[in-house]
Design an enzyme around this catalytic site. Structure first.
Site, PDB file in Angstrom:
ATOM      1  N   PHE A  30     -72.981  -7.103  44.803  1.00  0.00           N
ATOM      2  CA  PHE A  30     -73.040  -7.073  43.335  1.00  0.00           C
ATOM      3  C   PHE A  30     -72.417  -8.350  42.806  1.00  0.00           C
ATOM      4  O   PHE A  30     -71.222  -8.593  42.992  1.00  0.00           O
ATOM      5  CB  PHE A  30     -72.323  -5.862  42.726  1.00  0.00           C
ATOM      6  CG  PHE A  30     -72.473  -5.844  41.233  1.00  0.00           C
ATOM      7  CD1 PHE A  30     -73.617  -5.336  40.640  1.00  0.00           C
ATOM      8  CD2 PHE A  30     -71.506  -6.417  40.408  1.00  0.00           C
ATOM      9  CE1 PHE A  30     -73.794  -5.375  39.262  1.00  0.00           C
ATOM     10  CE2 PHE A  30     -71.674  -6.458  39.029  1.00  0.00           C
ATOM     11  CZ  PHE A  30     -72.818  -5.930  38.453  1.00  0.00           C
ATOM     12  N   ASP A  46     -67.011 -14.554  45.834  1.00  0.00           N
ATOM     13  CA  ASP A  46     -66.956 -13.911  44.523  1.00  0.00           C
ATOM     14  C   ASP A  46     -65.711 -13.030  44.478  1.00  0.00           C
ATOM     15  O   ASP A  46     -65.694 -11.933  45.042  1.00  0.00           O
ATOM     16  CB  ASP A  46     -68.236 -13.089  44.303  1.00  0.00           C
ATOM     17  CG  ASP A  46     -68.257 -12.398  42.951  1.00  0.00           C
ATOM     18  OD1 ASP A  46     -67.198 -12.313  42.306  1.00  0.00           O
ATOM     19  OD2 ASP A  46     -69.347 -11.924  42.549  1.00  0.00           O
ATOM     20  N   LYS A  73     -63.234 -11.296  35.081  1.00  0.00           N
ATOM     21  CA  LYS A  73     -62.535 -10.038  34.804  1.00  0.00           C
ATOM     22  C   LYS A  73     -61.064 -10.256  34.416  1.00  0.00           C
ATOM     23  O   LYS A  73     -60.801 -10.609  33.295  1.00  0.00           O
ATOM     24  CB  LYS A  73     -62.714  -9.078  35.986  1.00  0.00           C
ATOM     25  CG  LYS A  73     -64.193  -8.663  36.117  1.00  0.00           C
ATOM     26  CD  LYS A  73     -64.436  -7.358  36.810  1.00  0.00           C
ATOM     27  CE  LYS A  73     -65.870  -6.901  36.544  1.00  0.00           C
ATOM     28  NZ  LYS A  73     -66.731  -6.882  37.728  1.00  0.00           N
TER      29      LYS A  73
HETATM   30  C1  PLP Z   1     -68.139  -7.443  37.589  1.00  0.00           C
HETATM   31  C2  PLP Z   1     -68.589  -8.342  38.662  1.00  0.00           C
HETATM   32  C3  PLP Z   1     -69.469  -9.407  38.411  1.00  0.00           C
HETATM   33  C4  PLP Z   1     -70.112  -9.633  37.070  1.00  0.00           C
HETATM   34  O1  PLP Z   1     -69.200  -9.871  36.034  1.00  0.00           O
HETATM   35  P1  PLP Z   1     -69.681  -9.716  34.502  1.00  0.00           P
HETATM   36  O2  PLP Z   1     -68.505 -10.189  33.722  1.00  0.00           O
HETATM   37  O3  PLP Z   1     -69.992  -8.259  34.290  1.00  0.00           O
HETATM   38  O4  PLP Z   1     -70.878 -10.575  34.335  1.00  0.00           O
HETATM   39  C5  PLP Z   1     -69.790 -10.250  39.453  1.00  0.00           C
HETATM   40  N1  PLP Z   1     -69.283 -10.059  40.689  1.00  0.00           N
HETATM   41  C6  PLP Z   1     -68.446  -9.046  40.972  1.00  0.00           C
HETATM   42  C7  PLP Z   1     -67.902  -8.901  42.360  1.00  0.00           C
HETATM   43  C8  PLP Z   1     -68.085  -8.140  39.980  1.00  0.00           C
HETATM   44  O5  PLP Z   1     -67.277  -7.111  40.278  1.00  0.00           O
END
Ligand code: PLP
Length: 400
Positions: free
Chosen positions: A140, A225, A254
Site C-alpha cells: 500500500f 516507504d 503521516k
Molecule cells: C497512508 C500511507 C500512504 C499514503 O498516504 P496518504 O497521505 O494517504 O496519501 C502511503 N504509504 C503508506 C505505507 C501508508 O501507510
C-alpha cells in the site's frame, strides 16, 4: 444534532469511499477522543499513525497557530523563513543530506518514483522510457493512478485502468524472488518495512537487509516507504533501523505533520535528490511555512518527549499483554513497537464486529483487511492506559 444526524448528513452528501464506524468525534486530547454525546474513547488507530503525537498536542498546536497568524503560504516561487530550518532538522534526525517536501503520502511516493526513474536514466544509463521499479505483493503506497497501477488489491486497482507501465511485482518477504526479478533496466525497489494496510505484515528477519545488499550489488536504488512505520512508530526512528538498513530514499508522511497538517517528504543524499532540476517537480502547497512549522514542532516533540523510546517500551508491553489474552478467535498477535496486528481466525466472522464491540466499550480500532484488528495508539500512551484497555479487549476477544 445527534450522532445519527451527522451520520445521515455524511451518507446523504458525501461520496461513500469509506466505511467508517458510526462514532462522531467532536474533541480530542492526547490518546483520548470524545463523541458528540460526550462519550470518551481511547484512540487505538491514531489516524493510521498520523496522530503519533496524540490529539491536539499543545506544543504542536501552539506552533501551528503562531505560524498561522504570521505567514501561511508563499508558494515555492518565493522563499520562507521556516522551510530551511525544517530541512535542516528533518535531515539531521534521519541522517540524510537533503529533503523534498510534499503534502500527502501518495505525493511523496510519486516523488520518489519520479526520482528513481530520473536516476535510472541519468546515472545508471537505462535506455529512455525503459526504467523498471520492483514492488511487493500486498503493498500500500497510496491512491494515485500510478500507485494503484501496482497495487495487488483488486478493490484498489481493478476498476481504474488503464495503468501506468514500468512496475514489476514480487512476493513480499522473499529476497530470492526479488533477486530473480532484477534486470539491467531495474532502477529501484519500493517496499514498506512492515506492510501496515496489508494487515501488519512483518517480513522474515533479515529480509530488508538482504534486499538492501541486492540493491547495492546490482546498482539499484532502495526506496523505503516509512509513511506509516516511520518517526518512531515501530520503536526506532525508522523501521529500517531495526535491520541496520540505510535506504537510498526514505518516504515520510503521516506523523510528520504532527496530527495537525498534511506534511510529507522524501529524504535522500545529494547524489540522488540533487538530480531534480528547477521545474521538473513541485507542489503549490509543498513546503509552505505552516507545514514547515508544524513539521518542525512534530520533530521537536518526538525528540523532547522521547516518543521513539516510549513506543519501543510500551509497544513491547502492549504486545505481550495482548498475546496473553486467552481467546478462541485469535490466530496471531504480531507487530513492532506500537504497530500491532491481532489476526483472527477466518471462522471468527471478520474483524469488523470486534471493532464495533470495542467501540461500545470505549476503544476505537479499525479492521485492516478482513481478519486483522490493528492496535496503533498515539506514541504518547502510558502503561496505566494500556493496563486499562486490556480488560475490554479481553472481553471483546471472547464474544461468542
Ligand atoms: C497512508 C500511507 C500512504 C499514503 O498516504 P496518504 O497521505 O494517504 O496519501 C502511503 N504509504 C503508506 C505505507 C501508508 O501507510
Amino acid at each position: 444534532m445527534h450522532a445519527k444526524d451527522y451520520v445521515n448528513l455524511e451518507d446523504a452528501y458525501g461520496a461513500h469511499n469509506y466505511h467508517p464506524l458510526d462514532v462522531v468525534i467532536e474533541r480530542g486530547e492526547g490518546v483520548w477522543v470524545w463523541d458528540v454525546e460526550g462519550r470518551k474513547y481511547l484512540d487505538c488507530l491514531s489516524a493510521y499513525s498520523a496522530l503519533s503525537h496524540g490529539h491536539c498536542h499543545p506544543a504542536i498546536v501552539a506552533a501551528l497557530v503562531a505560524q498561522a497568524q504570521k505567514l501561511t503560504l508563499t508558494s515555492r516561487a518565493f522563499r520562507n523563513d521556516q522551510l530551511g530550518l525544517f530541512y535542516q532538522e528533518l535531515t539531521a534526525l534521519t541522517g540524510y543530506e537533503m529533503a523534498l517536501p510534499m503534502n500527502t503520502g501518495a505525493e511523496a511516493v510519486e516523488t520518489a518514483l519520479k526520482l528513481a526513474r530520473k536516476w535510472g536514466y541519468a546515472v545508471k544509463g537505462i535506455p529512455a522510457g525503459q526504467a523498471e521499479i520492483i514492488t511487493a505483493q500486498g503493498n500500500f503506497h497510496g491512491r494515485t493512478i500510478s500507485i494503484i497501477s501496482f497495487s495487488t488489491e483488486p478493490l484498489y486497482h481493478d476498476a481504474f485502468g488503464p495503468f501506468t507501465p514500468g512496475f514489476v511485482t514480487v512476493p513480499y518477504g522473499d529476497a530470492a524472488a526479488l533477486a530473480a526479478a532484477l534486470t539491467p533496466n531495474t532502477a529501484a525497489v519500493l517496499l514498506e518495512p512492515i506492510q501496515g494496510e496489508a494487515g501488519v505484515i512483518v517480513p522474515p528477519a533479515g529480509y530488508l537487509r538482504a534486499v538492501a545488499d541486492l540493491c547495492r550489488r546490482n546498482h539499484v536504488l532502495l526506496l523505503i516507504d516509512e509513511i506509516q512505520t516511520g518517526l518512531g512508530r515501530t520503536g526506532k526512528v525508522l523501521a529500517s533501523d531495526h535491520e541496520g538498513v540505510r535506504p537510498d530514499v526514505v518516504i515520510l508522511g503521516k506523523a510528520l505533520g504532527g496530527g495537525v497538517y498534511p506534511v510529507s517528504a522524501v529524504v535522500a543524499d545529494r547524489a540522488i535528490l540533487g538530480l531534480f532540476r528547477p521545474g521538473e517537480h513541485g507542489s503549490t502547497f509543498g513546503g509552505n511555512p505552516l507545514a514547515a512549522a508544524a513539521g518542525r514542532a512534530a520533530l521537536r516533540v518526538l525528540v523532547e518527549e522521547r516518543l521513539v523510546e516510549n513506543a519501543a517500551r510500551e509497544g513491547e508491553y502492549f504486545q505481550e499483554r495482548l498475546a496473553e489474552i486467552p481467546s478462541p478467535h485469535v490466530k496471531e498477535v504480531r507487530g513492532r513497537g506500537l504497530l500491532i496486528g491481532v489476526e483472527l481466525h477466518p471462522q471468527a466472522g471478520g474483524a469488523r464486529r470486534f471493532c464495533e464491540a470495542l467501540q461500545q466499550r470505549g476503544i476505537l480500532c479499525k479492521e485492516t483487511h478482513e481478519h486483522v484488528i490493528r492496535f496503533a495508539p498515539p506514541l504518547i500512551i502510558d502503561r496505566a492506559t494500556i493496563d486499562w484497555a486490556i480488560a475490554p479487549i479481553q472481553d471483546v476477544l471472547n464474544l461468542p
